[in-house]
Design a protein around this motif. Structure first.
Motif, PDB file in Angstrom:
ATOM      1  N   SER A 338       0.828  -1.208   0.000  1.00 14.55           N
ATOM      2  CA  SER A 338       0.000   0.000   0.000  1.00 14.55           C
ATOM      3  C   SER A 338       0.861   1.257   0.000  1.00 14.55           C
ATOM      4  O   SER A 338       0.558   2.237  -0.701  1.00 14.55           O
ATOM      5  CB  SER A 338      -0.919  -0.006   1.226  1.00 14.55           C
ATOM      6  N   LEU A 339       1.947   1.242   0.761  1.00 13.95           N
ATOM      7  CA  LEU A 339       2.856   2.389   0.759  1.00 13.95           C
ATOM      8  C   LEU A 339       3.506   2.579  -0.607  1.00 13.95           C
ATOM      9  O   LEU A 339       3.685   3.716  -1.073  1.00 13.95           O
ATOM     10  CB  LEU A 339       3.925   2.192   1.835  1.00 13.95           C
ATOM     11  N   TRP A 340       3.834   1.483  -1.245  1.00 10.41           N
ATOM     12  CA  TRP A 340       4.408   1.560  -2.599  1.00 10.41           C
ATOM     13  C   TRP A 340       3.402   2.155  -3.578  1.00 10.41           C
ATOM     14  O   TRP A 340       3.740   3.027  -4.392  1.00 10.41           O
ATOM     15  CB  TRP A 340       4.845   0.170  -3.045  1.00 10.41           C
ATOM     16  N   ALA A 341       2.141   1.688  -3.503  1.00  7.63           N
ATOM     17  CA  ALA A 341       1.101   2.229  -4.386  1.00  7.63           C
ATOM     18  C   ALA A 341       0.837   3.703  -4.075  1.00  7.63           C
ATOM     19  O   ALA A 341       0.596   4.505  -4.988  1.00  7.63           O
ATOM     20  CB  ALA A 341      -0.182   1.412  -4.235  1.00  7.63           C
ATOM     21  N   TRP A 342       0.890   4.070  -2.814  1.00  3.08           N
ATOM     22  CA  TRP A 342       0.693   5.469  -2.425  1.00  3.08           C
ATOM     23  C   TRP A 342       1.814   6.339  -2.976  1.00  3.08           C
ATOM     24  O   TRP A 342       1.587   7.438  -3.465  1.00  3.08           O
ATOM     25  CB  TRP A 342       0.640   5.550  -0.907  1.00  3.08           C
ATOM     26  N   TRP A 343       3.048   5.844  -2.875  1.00  2.00           N
ATOM     27  CA  TRP A 343       4.194   6.587  -3.400  1.00  2.00           C
ATOM     28  C   TRP A 343       4.050   6.821  -4.907  1.00  2.00           C
ATOM     29  O   TRP A 343       4.444   7.873  -5.422  1.00  2.00           O
ATOM     30  CB  TRP A 343       5.472   5.813  -3.100  1.00  2.00           C
ATOM     31  N   ARG A 344       3.440   5.851  -5.598  1.00  2.00           N
ATOM     32  CA  ARG A 344       3.207   5.990  -7.033  1.00  2.00           C
ATOM     33  C   ARG A 344       1.904   6.735  -7.331  1.00  2.00           C
ATOM     34  O   ARG A 344       1.503   6.845  -8.485  1.00  2.00           O
ATOM     35  CB  ARG A 344       3.158   4.611  -7.699  1.00  2.00           C
ATOM     36  N   LYS A 345       1.222   7.238  -6.261  1.00  2.00           N
ATOM     37  CA  LYS A 345      -0.051   7.957  -6.386  1.00  2.00           C
ATOM     38  C   LYS A 345      -1.124   7.097  -7.042  1.00  2.00           C
ATOM     39  O   LYS A 345      -1.949   7.588  -7.813  1.00  2.00           O
ATOM     40  CB  LYS A 345       0.154   9.263  -7.173  1.00  2.00           C
ATOM     41  N   ARG A 346      -1.094   5.804  -6.697  1.00  2.00           N
ATOM     42  CA  ARG A 346      -2.072   4.863  -7.248  1.00  2.00           C
ATOM     43  C   ARG A 346      -2.774   4.071  -6.143  1.00  2.00           C
ATOM     44  O   ARG A 346      -3.352   3.015  -6.399  1.00  2.00           O
ATOM     45  CB  ARG A 346      -1.371   3.887  -8.192  1.00  2.00           C
ATOM     46  N   LEU A 347      -2.722   4.567  -4.907  1.00  2.00           N
ATOM     47  CA  LEU A 347      -3.277   3.803  -3.794  1.00  2.00           C
ATOM     48  C   LEU A 347      -4.760   3.529  -3.971  1.00  2.00           C
ATOM     49  O   LEU A 347      -5.235   2.425  -3.704  1.00  2.00           O
ATOM     50  CB  LEU A 347      -3.033   4.551  -2.474  1.00  2.00           C
ATOM     51  N   TYR A 348      -5.510   4.510  -4.419  1.00  2.00           N
ATOM     52  CA  TYR A 348      -6.964   4.376  -4.474  1.00  2.00           C
ATOM     53  C   TYR A 348      -7.452   3.734  -5.771  1.00  2.00           C
ATOM     54  O   TYR A 348      -8.663   3.514  -5.918  1.00  2.00           O
ATOM     55  CB  TYR A 348      -7.609   5.752  -4.319  1.00  2.00           C
ATOM     56  N   ASP A 349      -6.540   3.444  -6.688  1.00  2.00           N
ATOM     57  CA  ASP A 349      -6.944   2.891  -7.978  1.00  2.00           C
ATOM     58  C   ASP A 349      -6.279   1.551  -8.311  1.00  2.00           C
ATOM     59  O   ASP A 349      -6.606   0.956  -9.332  1.00  2.00           O
ATOM     60  CB  ASP A 349      -6.614   3.892  -9.102  1.00  2.00           C
ATOM     61  N   THR A 350      -5.340   1.101  -7.480  1.00  2.00           N
ATOM     62  CA  THR A 350      -4.669  -0.180  -7.733  1.00  2.00           C
ATOM     63  C   THR A 350      -5.573  -1.296  -7.248  1.00  2.00           C
ATOM     64  O   THR A 350      -5.726  -1.526  -6.039  1.00  2.00           O
ATOM     65  CB  THR A 350      -3.308  -0.226  -7.013  1.00  2.00           C
ATOM     66  N   ARG A 351      -6.163  -2.014  -8.197  1.00  2.00           N
ATOM     67  CA  ARG A 351      -7.210  -2.977  -7.865  1.00  2.00           C
ATOM     68  C   ARG A 351      -6.707  -4.090  -6.962  1.00  2.00           C
ATOM     69  O   ARG A 351      -7.403  -4.515  -6.046  1.00  2.00           O
ATOM     70  CB  ARG A 351      -7.796  -3.563  -9.153  1.00  2.00           C
ATOM     71  N   TRP A 352      -5.486  -4.579  -7.195  1.00  2.00           N
ATOM     72  CA  TRP A 352      -5.017  -5.714  -6.405  1.00  2.00           C
ATOM     73  C   TRP A 352      -4.699  -5.299  -4.977  1.00  2.00           C
ATOM     74  O   TRP A 352      -4.850  -6.110  -4.044  1.00  2.00           O
ATOM     75  CB  TRP A 352      -3.825  -6.393  -7.070  1.00  2.00           C
ATOM     76  N   VAL A 353      -4.312  -4.030  -4.764  1.00  2.00           N
ATOM     77  CA  VAL A 353      -4.107  -3.547  -3.406  1.00  2.00           C
ATOM     78  C   VAL A 353      -5.449  -3.426  -2.687  1.00  2.00           C
ATOM     79  O   VAL A 353      -5.598  -3.830  -1.522  1.00  2.00           O
ATOM     80  CB  VAL A 353      -3.367  -2.195  -3.410  1.00  2.00           C
ATOM     81  N   LEU A 354      -6.446  -2.876  -3.379  1.00  2.00           N
ATOM     82  CA  LEU A 354      -7.779  -2.785  -2.786  1.00  2.00           C
ATOM     83  C   LEU A 354      -8.336  -4.171  -2.489  1.00  2.00           C
ATOM     84  O   LEU A 354      -8.959  -4.396  -1.436  1.00  2.00           O
ATOM     85  CB  LEU A 354      -8.719  -2.039  -3.737  1.00  2.00           C
ATOM     86  N   ALA A 355      -8.094  -5.112  -3.395  1.00  2.00           N
ATOM     87  CA  ALA A 355      -8.554  -6.481  -3.169  1.00  2.00           C
ATOM     88  C   ALA A 355      -7.867  -7.090  -1.951  1.00  2.00           C
ATOM     89  O   ALA A 355      -8.482  -7.849  -1.186  1.00  2.00           O
ATOM     90  CB  ALA A 355      -8.289  -7.334  -4.412  1.00  2.00           C
ATOM     91  N   GLY A 356      -6.597  -6.745  -1.754  1.00  2.00           N
ATOM     92  CA  GLY A 356      -5.878  -7.232  -0.579  1.00  2.00           C
ATOM     93  C   GLY A 356      -6.482  -6.721   0.712  1.00  2.00           C
ATOM     94  O   GLY A 356      -6.649  -7.477   1.680  1.00  2.00           O
ATOM     95  N   TRP A 357      -6.822  -5.438   0.755  1.00  2.00           N
ATOM     96  CA  TRP A 357      -7.455  -4.887   1.948  1.00  2.00           C
ATOM     97  C   TRP A 357      -8.823  -5.516   2.190  1.00  2.00           C
ATOM     98  O   TRP A 357      -9.192  -5.787   3.346  1.00  2.00           O
ATOM     99  CB  TRP A 357      -7.583  -3.372   1.830  1.00  2.00           C
TER     100      TRP A 357
END
Length: 467
Positions: A338-357
């Motif tokens: 999630s921190l990696w996706a946030w750093w890439r400014k994709r936290l709220y749109d990365t489907r696999w990260v959202l699926a993980g949560w």
């Protein structure tokens, strides 16, 4: 005895989930209300109303299950109550006097006082409820820790008498258990909030509220999950000192290794208690020594150091510990992703990260149960470690009576908690909708009635979302 243990385990497994959730949720509500008071952003206000409803239902179910659990000390564990009541009774009474009364006093203002009392008083009430949940945890963990590492008492004619209340309350394992449990409660709530917000983002609903909840969840988990791993390590070192056979069961460590070989970390095995060995073992050499003793060739006491009658059941302790640790590792990996996706400014749109949560929404509850099983089953065959055996603490009642009450509890819990959990599901599905004053003649659905049923059914909500 077995039926009484099953019944207590069944009841406490339900009870521990709701207080653990409300401990973290009360602090979350205090944070959300503080953000509303500071920013006057209505999204924070809507989030407060939304989670207050969920808190109210969870708090109520925790109280109900706690009352049932307390009865069992007199019915199924009368000998324990008779012999240890001089210590356990006051500790549990302190919890009622200092925590439950505090929560009950301010809970009504928190739930029903919005708009009826000043904003400062309402915020103070929310903070007092949050403080009350933490004080309650203090006393409950103190009582349980004393049963795990008893001290500060005198044993006269088989009855425990307090000799030093400071030593009783602050027994050797208490600080580690308290920190571990409070962090577990906060992390459980954190992943529920993160999982719910990820679900909204995944479906494209409540986006503004969901982004704030997920952002706060990632930040909080990034701090608390590593801290929990550190505290868990300290807790393990403390257990190795005071309850070495429990640690041996956690690791399924049967016998001393040759000098200098160290203790392996068993990743998977099928403990064979009859043969005193592990079948199908997969282990990493020396890593167990490094984790348990902070030395590559350190030793821990094996299970065979004591007679079989002094050992806990190995399989449930061994597997529960790995479930807890495995979920902790999964949480850490999800936070890093999630921190990696946030750093890439994709936290709220990365489907696999959202699926993980979403997948990890209830992981905290499972980890708490697994950890609780390690703690409670691991101290067997004692109910007060090293001093009072479980077989000697059970009430002299017929097994048929215990079975009947167990079946009644199971049926009642299925109905009461099934309905409560279904209601919570409905609240979550509806989400943090904007609040507005009721129109004249309308039914009051404001936050002053937190247990009011959502206006829309699940089917209506799902149809609007296109789910």
């Amino acid at each position: 005895m077995l039926l009484s243990r099953i019944q207590f385990g069944f009841v406490v497994s339900f009870h521990i989930l709701f207080p653990a959730f409300t401990i973290g949720l009360a602090s979350w509500l205090a944070f959300v209300e503080s953000r509303w008071l500071r920013t006057r952003d209505t999204v924070w206000r809507d989030l407060y109303f939304f989670w207050t409803k969920i808190f109210a239902v969870s708090f109520g179910m925790g109280v109900v299950s706690g009352i049932v659990m307390s009865f069992q000390f007199g019915t199924n564990w009368a000998v324990l109550s008779e012999q240890a009541g001089n210590i356990l009774g006051p500790l549990l009474s302190y919890e009622v006097l200092t925590a439950f009364f505090l929560e009950a006093t301010f809970l009504g203002v928190m739930l029903f006082g919005w708009g009826r009392v000043s904003e400062k008083l309402h915020f103070l009430s929310t903070c007092m409820v949050a403080l009350g949940t933490l004080i309650s945890t203090f006393w409950i963990i103190s009582a349980n820790s004393w049963m795990q590492t008893p001290q500060g008492h005198e044993l006269i004619d088989g009855v425990f008498h307090p000799a030093d209340w400071t030593a009783i309350i602050f027994n050797p394992s208490f600080p580690y258990r308290l920190a571990h449990m409070v962090l577990a409660a906060f992390i459980t709530t954190c992943f529920v909030i993160g999982g719910v917000s990820a679900g909204y983002l995944y479906r494209g609903t409540h986006r503004e509220a969901a982004t704030r909840m997920l952002r706060m969840s990632v930040l909080f988990a990034a701090i608390t999950v590593p801290v929990q791993i550190f505290v868990g390590d300290l807790h393990g070192l403390n257990a190795r000192e005071h309850q070495p056979i429990k640690v041996a069961a956690m690791e399924a460590h049967w016998e001393h290794k040759p000098e200098g070989e160290g203790v392996p970390l068993v990743l998977f095995a099928v403990p064979n208690e009859a043969a005193e060995r592990n079948d199908y073992e997969v282990a990493i050499p020396r890593l167990g020594s490094l984790i348990l003793t902070h030395s590559l060739d350190g030793e821990i006491e094996p299970l065979t150091a004591v007679p079989a009658s002094e050992r806990p059941p190995v399989k449930p302790v061994f597997y529960s510990f790995r479930v807890m640790v495995g979920l902790g590792v999964a949480m850490l990996l999800l936070v890093l992703a999630s921190l990696w996706a946030w750093w890439r400014k994709r936290l709220y749109d990365t489907r696999w990260v959202l699926a993980g949560w979403r997948a990890m929404t209830l992981s905290g509850f499972v980890a708490i149960l697994a950890g609780w099983y390690v703690v409670e089953i691991g101290r067997q065959p004692y109910v007060i470690y090293g001093l009072l055996r479980t077989a000697d603490a059970v009430s002299p009642i017929e097994g048929a009576s215990v079975m009947a009450s167990l079946l009644i509890y199971a049926a009642a819990y299925a109905i009461v908690f099934g309905a409560g959990i279904w209601y919570l599901y409905k609240l979550v599905r509806k989400g943090p909708v904007p609040q507005s004053p009721p129109s004249p003649g309308a039914v009051d659905k404001t936050p002053m009635r937190p247990l009011s049923v959502p206006d829309e059914s699940i089917e209506d909500t799902a149809a609007k979302e296109g789910a």
